[in-house]
Motif scaffolding. Structure first.
Motif, PDB file in Angstrom:
ATOM      1  N   ASP A   1       0.818  -1.309  -0.227  1.00  0.00           N
ATOM      2  CA  ASP A   1       0.067   0.158   0.088  1.00  0.00           C
ATOM      3  C   ASP A   1       0.955   1.336  -0.152  1.00  0.00           C
ATOM      4  N   LEU A   2       2.188   1.193   0.229  1.00  0.00           N
ATOM      5  CA  LEU A   2       3.121   2.359   0.284  1.00  0.00           C
ATOM      6  C   LEU A   2       3.252   2.688  -1.118  1.00  0.00           C
ATOM      7  N   ALA A   3       2.955   1.996  -1.913  1.00  0.00           N
ATOM      8  CA  ALA A   3       3.341   2.207  -3.611  1.00  0.00           C
ATOM      9  C   ALA A   3       2.113   1.593  -4.175  1.00  0.00           C
ATOM     10  N   PRO A   4       0.947   2.181  -4.129  1.00  0.00           N
ATOM     11  CA  PRO A   4      -0.347   1.726  -4.934  1.00  0.00           C
ATOM     12  C   PRO A   4      -0.343   1.852  -6.297  1.00  0.00           C
ATOM     13  N   GLU A   5       0.668   2.436  -7.032  1.00  0.00           N
ATOM     14  CA  GLU A   5       0.556   2.751  -8.443  1.00  0.00           C
ATOM     15  C   GLU A   5       1.078   1.383  -9.261  1.00  0.00           C
ATOM     16  N   VAL A   6       1.979   0.566  -8.249  1.00  0.00           N
ATOM     17  CA  VAL A   6       2.557  -0.671  -8.761  1.00  0.00           C
ATOM     18  C   VAL A   6       1.511  -1.919  -8.774  1.00  0.00           C
ATOM     19  N   GLY A   7       1.635  -2.748  -9.627  1.00  0.00           N
ATOM     20  CA  GLY A   7       0.427  -3.790  -9.898  1.00  0.00           C
ATOM     21  C   GLY A   7       1.127  -5.003  -9.606  1.00  0.00           C
ATOM     22  N   ALA A   8       2.366  -5.510  -9.801  1.00  0.00           N
ATOM     23  CA  ALA A   8       2.969  -6.908  -9.873  1.00  0.00           C
ATOM     24  C   ALA A   8       4.025  -6.728  -8.484  1.00  0.00           C
ATOM     25  N   TRP A   9       3.773  -7.419  -7.593  1.00  0.00           N
ATOM     26  CA  TRP A   9       4.562  -7.464  -6.341  1.00  0.00           C
ATOM     27  C   TRP A   9       5.414  -8.876  -6.171  1.00  0.00           C
ATOM     28  N   MET A  10       6.826  -8.773  -5.859  1.00  0.00           N
ATOM     29  CA  MET A  10       7.569  -9.788  -5.656  1.00  0.00           C
ATOM     30  C   MET A  10       7.797  -9.620  -3.934  1.00  0.00           C
ATOM     31  N   VAL A  11       8.025 -10.781  -3.198  1.00  0.00           N
ATOM     32  CA  VAL A  11       8.143 -10.370  -1.949  1.00  0.00           C
ATOM     33  C   VAL A  11       9.687 -11.259  -1.767  1.00  0.00           C
ATOM     34  N   GLY A  12      10.513 -10.647  -0.902  1.00  0.00           N
ATOM     35  CA  GLY A  12      11.714 -11.425  -0.589  1.00  0.00           C
ATOM     36  C   GLY A  12      12.381 -10.970   0.674  1.00  0.00           C
ATOM     37  N   GLY A  13      13.575 -11.365   1.132  1.00  0.00           N
ATOM     38  CA  GLY A  13      13.897 -11.025   2.438  1.00  0.00           C
ATOM     39  C   GLY A  13      15.443 -11.746   2.559  1.00  0.00           C
ATOM     40  N   HIS A  14      15.931 -11.337   3.769  1.00  0.00           N
ATOM     41  CA  HIS A  14      17.449 -11.837   3.777  1.00  0.00           C
ATOM     42  C   HIS A  14      17.398 -12.646   5.054  1.00  0.00           C
ATOM     43  N   SER A  15      17.962 -13.742   4.919  1.00  0.00           N
ATOM     44  CA  SER A  15      18.299 -14.655   6.203  1.00  0.00           C
ATOM     45  C   SER A  15      16.808 -14.690   6.903  1.00  0.00           C
ATOM     46  N   LEU A  16      16.697 -14.541   8.338  1.00  0.00           N
ATOM     47  CA  LEU A  16      15.465 -14.654   8.809  1.00  0.00           C
ATOM     48  C   LEU A  16      14.395 -14.048   8.329  1.00  0.00           C
ATOM     49  N   GLY A  17      14.812 -12.692   7.491  1.00  0.00           N
ATOM     50  CA  GLY A  17      13.722 -12.087   6.704  1.00  0.00           C
ATOM     51  C   GLY A  17      13.162 -12.938   5.836  1.00  0.00           C
ATOM     52  N   GLY A  18      14.036 -13.767   4.964  1.00  0.00           N
ATOM     53  CA  GLY A  18      13.584 -14.755   4.001  1.00  0.00           C
ATOM     54  C   GLY A  18      12.509 -15.639   4.341  1.00  0.00           C
ATOM     55  N   VAL A  19      12.796 -16.167   5.725  1.00  0.00           N
ATOM     56  CA  VAL A  19      11.851 -17.284   6.182  1.00  0.00           C
ATOM     57  C   VAL A  19      10.374 -16.420   6.340  1.00  0.00           C
ATOM     58  N   LYS A  20      10.401 -15.241   6.777  1.00  0.00           N
ATOM     59  CA  LYS A  20       9.148 -14.527   6.813  1.00  0.00           C
ATOM     60  C   LYS A  20       8.551 -14.285   5.290  1.00  0.00           C
ATOM     61  N   ALA A  21       9.295 -14.037   4.681  1.00  0.00           N
ATOM     62  CA  ALA A  21       9.085 -13.865   3.163  1.00  0.00           C
ATOM     63  C   ALA A  21       8.332 -15.321   2.516  1.00  0.00           C
ATOM     64  N   CYS A  22       8.710 -16.323   2.893  1.00  0.00           N
ATOM     65  CA  CYS A  22       8.123 -17.537   2.588  1.00  0.00           C
ATOM     66  C   CYS A  22       6.654 -17.561   2.943  1.00  0.00           C
ATOM     67  N   GLN A  23       6.537 -16.935   4.049  1.00  0.00           N
ATOM     68  CA  GLN A  23       4.997 -17.165   4.743  1.00  0.00           C
ATOM     69  C   GLN A  23       3.932 -16.191   4.045  1.00  0.00           C
ATOM     70  N   LEU A  24       4.663 -15.115   3.367  1.00  0.00           N
ATOM     71  CA  LEU A  24       3.742 -14.216   2.411  1.00  0.00           C
ATOM     72  C   LEU A  24       3.684 -14.395   1.073  1.00  0.00           C
ATOM     73  N   ALA A  25       4.379 -15.363   0.509  1.00  0.00           N
ATOM     74  CA  ALA A  25       4.722 -15.795  -0.893  1.00  0.00           C
ATOM     75  C   ALA A  25       3.366 -16.038  -1.555  1.00  0.00           C
ATOM     76  N   SER A  26       2.372 -16.457  -0.945  1.00  0.00           N
ATOM     77  CA  SER A  26       0.981 -16.905  -1.462  1.00  0.00           C
ATOM     78  C   SER A  26       0.443 -15.578  -2.012  1.00  0.00           C
ATOM     79  N   ASP A  27       0.801 -14.382  -1.491  1.00  0.00           N
ATOM     80  CA  ASP A  27       0.082 -13.003  -1.689  1.00  0.00           C
ATOM     81  C   ASP A  27       0.960 -12.305  -2.929  1.00  0.00           C
ATOM     82  N   ALA A  28       2.054 -12.928  -3.162  1.00  0.00           N
ATOM     83  CA  ALA A  28       3.020 -12.292  -4.238  1.00  0.00           C
ATOM     84  C   ALA A  28       3.017 -12.970  -5.641  1.00  0.00           C
ATOM     85  N   ARG A  29       3.500 -12.107  -6.365  1.00  0.00           N
ATOM     86  CA  ARG A  29       4.021 -12.617  -7.984  1.00  0.00           C
ATOM     87  C   ARG A  29       4.866 -13.706  -7.796  1.00  0.00           C
ATOM     88  N   ALA A  30       6.059 -13.399  -7.030  1.00  0.00           N
ATOM     89  CA  ALA A  30       7.204 -14.135  -6.811  1.00  0.00           C
ATOM     90  C   ALA A  30       7.860 -14.146  -5.688  1.00  0.00           C
TER      91      ALA A  30
END
Length: 213
Positions: A90-119
């Motif tokens: 929502d911080l960049a509402p003009e964008v339509g295709a979102w990827m999610v990623g993260g570093h180290s333990l942040g990546g573990v969290k990104a995996c939990q959000l992957a179903s809501d992302a395009r990649a």
């Protein structure tokens, strides 16, 4: 683990990058242009200053016109952050295709959000949840000298990722090579330069974005 001042200063001084510092995250966007319709939500590693990732991700903005949102996890630990992906997109509402990623333990969290992302993009990380049946495109970037998310740990968790996921091990990269916050306890000794690691990161994420369904 604070951001190193010189790489961050270079990003702040780059007039090609428009920076917005919000309570939920840091938005790096192409200045003076609409940019692409693809963007990345990036989740920092545990107790790492979100600004420490601005430099390594800046090439996605300047070279490829992507918007990057670096989240500010609650208590500096992504595991305690219960906000959905939309809390950052929502911080960049003009964008339509979102990827999610993260570093180290942040990546573990990104995996939990992957179903809501395009990649999904993992930076020196792996999934604790099973995404092997997911059709979400996935890219794993790791380092040969990583003493924390070691090559063995990456390999042991490979079965939780889609079979067609792209696995890229960067020669000479350590865990801390994916940010600018100095040496990290327990990590290996990197032999790759920051510029070499950044070049691979930007090229691989660019290729993933170019092939999104």
């Amino acid at each position: 683990m604070a951001a190193e001042p010189e790489p961050l200063a270079a990003v702040r001084a780059d007039d090609r990058i428009a920076i917005t510092d919000d309570g939920a995250g840091i938005v790096l966007a192409p200045a003076g242009s609409a940019g692409t319709d693809t963007a990345l939500v990036f989740i920092p590693g545990a107790k790492v200053d979100p600004w420490a990732y601005a430099a390594i991700l800046s090439g996605l903005v300047t070279d490829d016109g992507m918007t990057v949102v670096i989240t500010k996890p609650w208590l500096n630990l992504a595991f305690f952050d219960l906000r959905p992906l939309s809390g950052f997109t929502d911080l960049a509402p003009e964008v339509g295709a979102w990827m999610v990623g993260g570093h180290s333990l942040g990546g573990v969290k990104a995996c939990q959000l992957a179903s809501d992302a395009r990649a999904l993009v993992l930076f020196a990380s792996y999934c604790a949840n099973d995404l092997s049946a997911s059709e979400t495109p996935m890219l794993s970037l790791s380092g040969s000298e990583d003493g924390l998310s070691t090559p063995q740990k990456i390999a042991d968790a490979r079965h939780r990722l889609p079979a067609d996921g792209v696995m890229v091990e960067i020669p000479g990269a350590s865990d801390a090579s994916f940010g600018d916050y100095g040496p990290q306890s327990g990590d290996g000794t990197p032999t790759a330069t920051d510029a070499e690691v950044e070049a691979v990161v930007v090229a691989e994420v660019r290729d993933l974005a170019a092939h999104l369904p």
